[in-house]
Design a protein around this motif. Structure first.
Motif, PDB file in Angstrom:
ATOM      1  N   ALA A 206      20.770  39.923  45.730  1.00 28.20           N
ATOM      2  CA  ALA A 206      19.654  39.583  46.609  1.00 28.20           C
ATOM      3  C   ALA A 206      19.356  40.805  47.471  1.00 28.20           C
ATOM      4  O   ALA A 206      20.148  41.161  48.348  1.00 28.20           O
ATOM      5  CB  ALA A 206      20.022  38.381  47.478  1.00 28.20           C
ATOM      6  N   ASN A 207      18.249  41.476  47.173  1.00 32.07           N
ATOM      7  CA  ASN A 207      17.902  42.734  47.825  1.00 32.07           C
ATOM      8  C   ASN A 207      16.765  42.543  48.826  1.00 32.07           C
ATOM      9  O   ASN A 207      15.748  41.914  48.487  1.00 32.07           O
ATOM     10  CB  ASN A 207      17.480  43.778  46.791  1.00 32.07           C
ATOM     11  N   PRO A 208      16.883  43.087  50.037  1.00 32.65           N
ATOM     12  CA  PRO A 208      15.794  42.968  51.014  1.00 32.65           C
ATOM     13  C   PRO A 208      14.501  43.593  50.477  1.00 32.65           C
ATOM     14  O   PRO A 208      14.515  44.705  49.936  1.00 32.65           O
ATOM     15  CB  PRO A 208      16.320  43.758  52.219  1.00 32.65           C
ATOM     16  N   GLY A 209      13.401  42.864  50.592  1.00 32.89           N
ATOM     17  CA  GLY A 209      12.112  43.382  50.156  1.00 32.89           C
ATOM     18  C   GLY A 209      11.823  43.216  48.683  1.00 32.89           C
ATOM     19  O   GLY A 209      10.752  43.608  48.213  1.00 32.89           O
ATOM     20  N   PHE A 210      12.741  42.626  47.937  1.00 33.64           N
ATOM     21  CA  PHE A 210      12.547  42.444  46.498  1.00 33.64           C
ATOM     22  C   PHE A 210      12.866  41.000  46.125  1.00 33.64           C
ATOM     23  O   PHE A 210      13.673  40.333  46.766  1.00 33.64           O
ATOM     24  CB  PHE A 210      13.444  43.381  45.684  1.00 33.64           C
ATOM     25  N   ILE A 211      12.238  40.539  45.041  1.00 37.64           N
ATOM     26  CA  ILE A 211      12.532  39.219  44.477  1.00 37.64           C
ATOM     27  C   ILE A 211      13.115  39.420  43.088  1.00 37.64           C
ATOM     28  O   ILE A 211      12.494  40.043  42.225  1.00 37.64           O
ATOM     29  CB  ILE A 211      11.266  38.338  44.371  1.00 37.64           C
ATOM     30  N   ARG A 212      14.324  38.933  42.876  1.00 37.40           N
ATOM     31  CA  ARG A 212      14.957  38.948  41.558  1.00 37.40           C
ATOM     32  C   ARG A 212      15.126  37.502  41.118  1.00 37.40           C
ATOM     33  O   ARG A 212      15.164  36.592  41.944  1.00 37.40           O
ATOM     34  CB  ARG A 212      16.321  39.637  41.618  1.00 37.40           C
ATOM     35  N   ASP A 213      15.243  37.278  39.809  1.00 35.71           N
ATOM     36  CA  ASP A 213      15.390  35.898  39.356  1.00 35.71           C
ATOM     37  C   ASP A 213      16.458  35.757  38.281  1.00 35.71           C
ATOM     38  O   ASP A 213      16.804  36.711  37.583  1.00 35.71           O
ATOM     39  CB  ASP A 213      14.060  35.324  38.876  1.00 35.71           C
ATOM     40  N   THR A 214      16.988  34.557  38.196  1.00 37.96           N
ATOM     41  CA  THR A 214      17.945  34.176  37.175  1.00 37.96           C
ATOM     42  C   THR A 214      17.801  32.669  36.984  1.00 37.96           C
ATOM     43  O   THR A 214      16.936  32.050  37.601  1.00 37.96           O
ATOM     44  CB  THR A 214      19.384  34.563  37.582  1.00 37.96           C
ATOM     45  N   TRP A 215      18.627  32.076  36.130  1.00 39.47           N
ATOM     46  CA  TRP A 215      18.502  30.634  35.910  1.00 39.47           C
ATOM     47  C   TRP A 215      19.797  30.066  35.357  1.00 39.47           C
ATOM     48  O   TRP A 215      20.677  30.804  34.895  1.00 39.47           O
ATOM     49  CB  TRP A 215      17.350  30.332  34.936  1.00 39.47           C
ATOM     50  N   PHE A 216      19.885  28.749  35.405  1.00 41.62           N
ATOM     51  CA  PHE A 216      21.004  28.051  34.778  1.00 41.62           C
ATOM     52  C   PHE A 216      20.568  26.629  34.467  1.00 41.62           C
ATOM     53  O   PHE A 216      19.615  26.093  35.035  1.00 41.62           O
ATOM     54  CB  PHE A 216      22.246  28.068  35.682  1.00 41.62           C
ATOM     55  N   ARG A 217      21.281  26.018  33.545  1.00 40.18           N
ATOM     56  CA  ARG A 217      21.099  24.599  33.226  1.00 40.18           C
ATOM     57  C   ARG A 217      22.491  23.993  33.067  1.00 40.18           C
ATOM     58  O   ARG A 217      23.138  24.184  32.041  1.00 40.18           O
ATOM     59  CB  ARG A 217      20.280  24.398  31.952  1.00 40.18           C
ATOM     60  N   ALA A 218      22.951  23.302  34.083  1.00 38.01           N
ATOM     61  CA  ALA A 218      24.283  22.698  34.035  1.00 38.01           C
ATOM     62  C   ALA A 218      24.275  21.511  33.089  1.00 38.01           C
ATOM     63  O   ALA A 218      23.382  20.666  33.148  1.00 38.01           O
ATOM     64  CB  ALA A 218      24.714  22.270  35.427  1.00 38.01           C
ATOM     65  N   GLU A 219      25.282  21.444  32.231  1.00 36.30           N
ATOM     66  CA  GLU A 219      25.358  20.383  31.231  1.00 36.30           C
ATOM     67  C   GLU A 219      26.235  19.212  31.670  1.00 36.30           C
ATOM     68  O   GLU A 219      26.345  18.229  30.937  1.00 36.30           O
ATOM     69  CB  GLU A 219      25.903  20.955  29.919  1.00 36.30           C
ATOM     70  N   LYS A 220      26.847  19.315  32.834  1.00 38.52           N
ATOM     71  CA  LYS A 220      27.638  18.189  33.326  1.00 38.52           C
ATOM     72  C   LYS A 220      27.575  18.151  34.847  1.00 38.52           C
ATOM     73  O   LYS A 220      27.331  19.174  35.503  1.00 38.52           O
ATOM     74  CB  LYS A 220      29.087  18.280  32.851  1.00 38.52           C
ATOM     75  N   GLU A 221      27.789  16.963  35.381  1.00 39.28           N
ATOM     76  CA  GLU A 221      27.761  16.794  36.826  1.00 39.28           C
ATOM     77  C   GLU A 221      29.056  17.339  37.435  1.00 39.28           C
ATOM     78  O   GLU A 221      30.086  17.421  36.779  1.00 39.28           O
ATOM     79  CB  GLU A 221      27.592  15.324  37.185  1.00 39.28           C
ATOM     80  N   GLY A 222      28.958  17.708  38.705  1.00 36.34           N
ATOM     81  CA  GLY A 222      30.136  18.204  39.386  1.00 36.34           C
ATOM     82  C   GLY A 222      29.765  19.113  40.542  1.00 36.34           C
ATOM     83  O   GLY A 222      28.584  19.372  40.805  1.00 36.34           O
ATOM     84  N   THR A 223      30.778  19.597  41.221  1.00 34.74           N
ATOM     85  CA  THR A 223      30.605  20.528  42.331  1.00 34.74           C
ATOM     86  C   THR A 223      31.164  21.879  41.912  1.00 34.74           C
ATOM     87  O   THR A 223      32.329  21.975  41.519  1.00 34.74           O
ATOM     88  CB  THR A 223      31.337  20.027  43.591  1.00 34.74           C
ATOM     89  N   PHE A 224      30.338  22.899  41.994  1.00 35.86           N
ATOM     90  CA  PHE A 224      30.713  24.228  41.526  1.00 35.86           C
ATOM     91  C   PHE A 224      30.582  25.216  42.685  1.00 35.86           C
ATOM     92  O   PHE A 224      29.571  25.235  43.382  1.00 35.86           O
ATOM     93  CB  PHE A 224      29.845  24.627  40.341  1.00 35.86           C
ATOM     94  N   ARG A 225      31.605  26.025  42.849  1.00 38.56           N
ATOM     95  CA  ARG A 225      31.708  26.870  44.039  1.00 38.56           C
ATOM     96  C   ARG A 225      31.677  28.352  43.679  1.00 38.56           C
ATOM     97  O   ARG A 225      32.187  28.771  42.637  1.00 38.56           O
ATOM     98  CB  ARG A 225      32.994  26.545  44.803  1.00 38.56           C
ATOM     99  N   GLY A 226      31.081  29.114  44.566  1.00 34.81           N
ATOM    100  CA  GLY A 226      31.027  30.561  44.406  1.00 34.81           C
ATOM    101  C   GLY A 226      31.018  31.218  45.769  1.00 34.81           C
ATOM    102  O   GLY A 226      31.388  30.607  46.776  1.00 34.81           O
ATOM    103  N   GLN A 227      30.568  32.461  45.811  1.00 27.42           N
ATOM    104  CA  GLN A 227      30.534  33.186  47.071  1.00 27.42           C
ATOM    105  C   GLN A 227      29.649  34.406  46.932  1.00 27.42           C
ATOM    106  O   GLN A 227      29.291  34.796  45.823  1.00 27.42           O
ATOM    107  CB  GLN A 227      31.939  33.624  47.471  1.00 27.42           C
ATOM    108  N   CYS A 228      29.301  34.990  48.059  1.00 26.40           N
ATOM    109  CA  CYS A 228      28.571  36.254  48.031  1.00 26.40           C
ATOM    110  C   CYS A 228      29.475  37.301  47.388  1.00 26.40           C
ATOM    111  O   CYS A 228      30.640  37.444  47.758  1.00 26.40           O
ATOM    112  CB  CYS A 228      28.185  36.679  49.447  1.00 26.40           C
TER     113      CYS A 228
END
Length: 290
Positions: A206-228
């Motif tokens: 995530a860069n200041p002044g710019f827009i980047r994109d990505t995507w996902f499609r989760a195939e199962k329910e749940g809680t998924f964790r990450g971090q910066c």
């Protein structure tokens, strides 16, 4: 000499014992919950095996040659300057290997970058040190909120026992429906951040002044964790990400609840500013932060 041997033995023992003390000695990716994640996981495994086979072949041949043709056995080094057959082989074989690797790698990379026709589009803005989520398109359009670390201070300062999700829990998770294509637009307000959720196989700077994109499609329910995943200042380690994947019915109920909450806050600017972590209108996020 004996002192050096003792130090070396002590160092080796320390390494061995510390390795055995690891609570979780895991050496692979987390189990993917998306089709693209499975492709990345399989590609990683195949290429790792190819590299392992090459490593064994090259170093096995090298070690055998050094051992079996050593001078002490009377072998004399051959004297030649070129061998066309060998040169052709060591050019063609690596080329074929690279082509075999390049095809699945390219198709997987193209699939990872295909953000067309999403069901839900969410803009993710990184701040020092929190995330802002704006639902731009699809069901939930107009919902916005801030997501902050929810681990209690007494756990952080060591005055209480650490919880199961220490430093990986938030007050407001990103909620998305299962089986739907979620497009993520990333940007930042101050320094470079990186939105990273391993089980979804999503990582985008995530860069200041710019827009980047990505995507996902989760195939199962749940809680998924990450971090910066980009060093962004003194509280970089306090910027977790939590994605809750729920059924379409639960997602619709969540959207209705957030819309109702936003409607209630719209008539009270003071309450809106004090409840920055709750759902607020996109234009009010900076006001809430102030």
């Amino acid at each position: 000499m004996s002192v050096k041997i003792f130090r070396a033995a002590a160092g080796l023992a320390t390494v061995v014992l510390s390795a055995g003390a690891q609570a979780a000695f895991e050496l692979n990716f987390q189990t993917p919950v998306s089709k693209v994640g499975e492709r990345v996981y399989d590609l990683h495994t195949v290429i790792l095996l190819i590299c392992f086979v090459i490593f064994i072949a090259v170093f096995g041949t090298l070690l055998y040659s050094v051992f079996a043709h050593r001078k002490s056995k009377g072998h004399v080094a051959a004297q030649f300057h070129e061998n066309t057959t060998v040169e052709v082989l060591w050019t063609i074989i690596p080329f074929v290997i690279l082509v075999l690797i390049a095809w699945p790698a390219t198709t997987t990379l193209l699939a990872m970058r295909d953000t067309a026709e999403p069901d839900v589009t969410v803009k993710v803005t990184g701040y020092q040190w929190e995330w802002a989520y704006d639902y731009l398109k699809g069901e939930g359009e107009g919902i916005s909120f801030l997501s902050n670390l929810a681990t209690p201070h007494d756990q952080i300062y060591g005055t209480a026992a650490k919880g199961e999700h220490y430093l990986r829990e938030v007050n407001n998770p990103l909620v998305v429906p299962v089986g739907k294509k979620i497009r993520i637009l990333t940007t930042a307000n101050d320094v470079i951040h990186s939105w990273f959720v391993p089980e979804l196989f999503v990582k985008q700077d995530a860069n200041p002044g710019f827009i980047r994109d990505t995507w996902f499609r989760a195939e199962k329910e749940g809680t998924f964790r990450g971090q910066c995943a980009e060093l962004c200042g003194k509280d970089h380690g306090f910027m977790p990400i939590v994605v809750e994947v729920v059924s379409p019915e639960k997602y619709s109920a969540w959207v209705a609840e957030q819309k109702k909450k936003m409607a209630g806050l719209a008539d009270d600017p003071g309450k809106r500013a004090t409840e920055a972590g709750e759902a607020v209108a996109p234009a009010d996020i900076k006001t809430a932060r102030r």
